[in-house]
Design an enzyme around this catalytic site. Structure first.
Site, PDB file in Angstrom:
ATOM      1  N   ASP A  72      -5.469   2.868  -2.848  1.00 29.86           N
ATOM      2  CA  ASP A  72      -3.907   3.576  -3.057  1.00 29.86           C
ATOM      3  C   ASP A  72      -3.591   4.705  -4.013  1.00 29.86           C
ATOM      4  OD1 ASP A  72      -3.497   1.882  -0.555  1.00 29.86           O
ATOM      5  OD2 ASP A  72      -2.662   0.288  -2.148  1.00 29.86           O
ATOM      6  N   LYS A 113       0.864  -1.244  -0.063  1.00 23.64           N
ATOM      7  CA  LYS A 113      -0.104   0.084   0.061  1.00 23.64           C
ATOM      8  C   LYS A 113       0.922   1.236   0.069  1.00 23.64           C
ATOM      9  CE  LYS A 113      -4.071  -0.099   1.851  1.00 23.64           C
ATOM     10  NZ  LYS A 113      -4.716  -0.441   0.680  1.00 23.64           N
ATOM     11  N   GLY A 125     -17.399   7.167  -4.965  1.00 28.46           N
ATOM     12  CA  GLY A 125     -16.661   8.352  -4.708  1.00 28.46           C
ATOM     13  C   GLY A 125     -16.008   8.154  -3.247  1.00 28.46           C
TER      14      GLY A 125
HETATM   15  N1  ATP Z   1     -16.016   1.430  -9.885  1.00 31.98           N
HETATM   16  C1  ATP Z   1     -15.366   2.801  -9.676  1.00 31.98           C
HETATM   17  N2  ATP Z   1     -15.550   3.701 -10.539  1.00 31.98           N
HETATM   18  C2  ATP Z   1     -15.328   4.937 -10.194  1.00 31.98           C
HETATM   19  N3  ATP Z   1     -14.455   5.159  -9.202  1.00 31.98           N
HETATM   20  C3  ATP Z   1     -14.143   4.131  -8.606  1.00 31.98           C
HETATM   21  C4  ATP Z   1     -14.406   2.851  -8.458  1.00 31.98           C
HETATM   22  N4  ATP Z   1     -13.841   2.110  -7.441  1.00 31.98           N
HETATM   23  C5  ATP Z   1     -13.030   2.901  -6.998  1.00 31.98           C
HETATM   24  N5  ATP Z   1     -13.216   4.252  -7.417  1.00 31.98           N
HETATM   25  C6  ATP Z   1     -12.455   5.235  -6.792  1.00 31.98           C
HETATM   26  O1  ATP Z   1     -11.229   4.765  -5.975  1.00 31.98           O
HETATM   27  C7  ATP Z   1     -11.385   5.326  -4.568  1.00 31.98           C
HETATM   28  C8  ATP Z   1     -11.188   4.317  -3.723  1.00 31.98           C
HETATM   29  O2  ATP Z   1     -11.872   2.974  -3.919  1.00 31.98           O
HETATM   30  P1  ATP Z   1     -12.311   2.221  -2.644  1.00 31.98           P
HETATM   31  O3  ATP Z   1     -13.107   3.051  -1.697  1.00 31.98           O
HETATM   32  O4  ATP Z   1     -12.947   1.016  -3.554  1.00 31.98           O
HETATM   33  O5  ATP Z   1     -10.924   1.880  -2.002  1.00 31.98           O
HETATM   34  P2  ATP Z   1     -10.271   0.553  -1.381  1.00 31.98           P
HETATM   35  O6  ATP Z   1     -11.545  -0.163  -0.887  1.00 31.98           O
HETATM   36  O7  ATP Z   1      -9.371   0.854  -0.473  1.00 31.98           O
HETATM   37  O8  ATP Z   1      -9.609   0.009  -2.943  1.00 31.98           O
HETATM   38  P3  ATP Z   1      -8.824  -1.240  -2.998  1.00 31.98           P
HETATM   39  O9  ATP Z   1      -8.892  -1.894  -1.711  1.00 31.98           O
HETATM   40  O10 ATP Z   1      -9.509  -2.099  -3.861  1.00 31.98           O
HETATM   41  O11 ATP Z   1      -7.497  -0.701  -3.412  1.00 31.98           O
HETATM   42  C9  ATP Z   1     -13.107   5.609  -4.722  1.00 31.98           C
HETATM   43  O12 ATP Z   1     -13.010   6.805  -3.698  1.00 31.98           O
HETATM   44  C10 ATP Z   1     -13.201   6.335  -6.118  1.00 31.98           C
HETATM   45  O13 ATP Z   1     -12.619   7.610  -6.315  1.00 31.98           O
HETATM   46  C1  NAG Z   2     -10.278  -1.555   2.406  1.00 26.37           C
HETATM   47  O1  NAG Z   2      -9.159  -1.941   2.561  1.00 26.37           O
HETATM   48  C2  NAG Z   2      -8.689  -2.966   3.137  1.00 26.37           C
HETATM   49  C3  NAG Z   2      -7.341  -2.815   3.424  1.00 26.37           C
HETATM   50  O2  NAG Z   2      -7.129  -2.382   4.573  1.00 26.37           O
HETATM   51  C4  NAG Z   2      -9.147  -4.105   2.218  1.00 26.37           C
HETATM   52  O3  NAG Z   2      -8.761  -5.425   2.909  1.00 26.37           O
HETATM   53  C5  NAG Z   2     -10.627  -4.147   2.059  1.00 26.37           C
HETATM   54  O4  NAG Z   2     -10.865  -4.887   0.910  1.00 26.37           O
HETATM   55  C6  NAG Z   2     -11.109  -2.660   1.676  1.00 26.37           C
HETATM   56  N1  NAG Z   2     -12.658  -2.409   1.353  1.00 26.37           N
HETATM   57  C7  NAG Z   2     -13.184  -2.309   0.433  1.00 26.37           C
HETATM   58  C8  NAG Z   2     -14.830  -2.233   0.679  1.00 26.37           C
HETATM   59  O5  NAG Z   2     -12.784  -2.207  -0.635  1.00 26.37           O
END
Ligand code: ATP
Ligand code: NAG
Ligand code: NAG
Length: 267
Positions: free
Chosen positions: A214, A54, A185
């Site tokens: 990330d 990350k 978002g």
């Molecule tokens: N399907 C999507 N369409 C548009 N933007 C997206 C989409 N998925 C993720 N994003 C963008 O990426 C940002 C982070 O996504 P998310 O909240 O899924 O983070 P995360 O769960 O930490 O991701 P991951 O664990 O898959 O790296 C969101 O706030 C949005 O800006």
């Molecule tokens: C949020 O981030 C964690 C890593 O800390 C990951 O394991 C988890 O799948 C993410 N959640 C979503 C809803 O994407």
């Protein structure tokens, strides 16, 4: 990092505006039709090695947007560690504080720190009893839905839920809380604007959302460091946009856009 005088100033000597303290992980990815049972050997159809972790992901996204970055981490004294250091260099990331050890290293949380750069804290992977100082010492506390659930014990599955969870995190002493919501978002709450605000993003056709969070955090660090005069809402809109680009291609760092591939009005 000291900058030498004279005209021959090299980038390595410039002070990094985004310093990431976090993990560098090598992903060994096997594509198979199904998971093997215990003790079973099955054929895969594709194998690849990818750069992940990350902390390093966030650093790579900030660097590709044009930030002077430095990665503070420890990798093993082995070929994966050597390759990772080479990957950081390829992305123009300073490895002055990237160390190698004979002991295995593990990444837990990633923190982005610089005396002049604000502190952007990403509590991943989240633990319920996070040291309370992380809330008070972060300028921006940014987590995703499941991390917000672990930290607050609330259910977070909508922008309204995320607003409530963000208010709980604010009560613990944060100045700004951002909760990312995938295709929805993100939601932000700050001391100056205490009502939760939903920042939606354009719906895109997601190919691979791995590492979207990330990409978002790396982009936000870039804007905090290089465009401090932008409103927080504008920084979040742009970070949403960049993370949305990253979900439209396969891979983690492989899907992170460079500045040259993005619309000029993001800069
Ligand atoms: N399907 C999507 N369409 C548009 N933007 C997206 C989409 N998925 C993720 N994003 C963008 O990426 C940002 C982070 O996504 P998310 O909240 O899924 O983070 P995360 O769960 O930490 O991701 P991951 O664990 O898959 O790296 C969101 O706030 C949005 O800006
Ligand atoms: C949020 O981030 C964690 C890593 O800390 C990951 O394991 C988890 O799948 C993410 N959640 C979503 C809803 O994407
Ligand atoms: C940011 O705003 C301050 C005060 O309004 C101004 O002095 C400064 O030049 C601005 N910085 C940038 C990078 O635009």
């Amino acid at each position: 990092m000291a900058a030498s005088g004279g005209s021959g100033r090299q980038w390595q000597e410039e002070v990094a505006a985004v310093v990431v303290v976090g993990s560098c992980m090598t992903d060994l990815v096997s594509l198979t039709s199904r998971l093997p049972k215990t003790g079973e050997t099955i054929h895969g159809y594709k194998f690849f090695i990818g750069f992940g972790g990350k902390g390093a992901n966030q650093c790579v996204q900030a660097a590709r947007l044009g930030a002077k970055t430095s990665m503070v981490c420890k990798v093993g004294k082995d070929s994966f560690g050597n390759d990772y250091i080479e990957n950081l260099k390829q992305n123009d990331i300073s490895t002055e504080f990237t160390y190698q050890t004979k002991d295995a290293a593990t990444g837990t949380a990633s923190i982005i720190v610089n005396s002049e750069v604000k502190t952007l804290f990403n509590p991943a992977p989240a633990i319920a009893d996070l040291d309370p100082r992380f809330y008070t010492l972060s300028d921006v506390f940014c987590c995703n839905e499941s991390e917000a659930e672990i930290l607050t014990s609330l259910t977070v599955s909508s922008p309204a839920d995320a607003g409530k969870a963000a208010l709980v995190l604010m009560e613990r002493g944060c100045q700004v809380v951002v909760i990312t919501l995938g295709a929805e978002g993100c939601v932000v709450v700050s001391q100056t604007e205490p009502a939760p605000k939903h920042i939606p993003t354009n719906k895109v056709k997601a190919v691979d959302t791995t590492g979207a969070g990330d990409s978002f955090v790396g982009a936000l660090a870039f804007y905090l460091a290089y465009y401090p005069n932008l409103s927080l809402e504008e920084m979040l809109k742009r970070s949403n946009f960049i993370a949305a680009v990253s979900v439209q291609a396969a891979g983690t760092q492989a899907s992170y856009p460079y500045k040259k591939d993005l619309l000029l009005d993001l800069f």
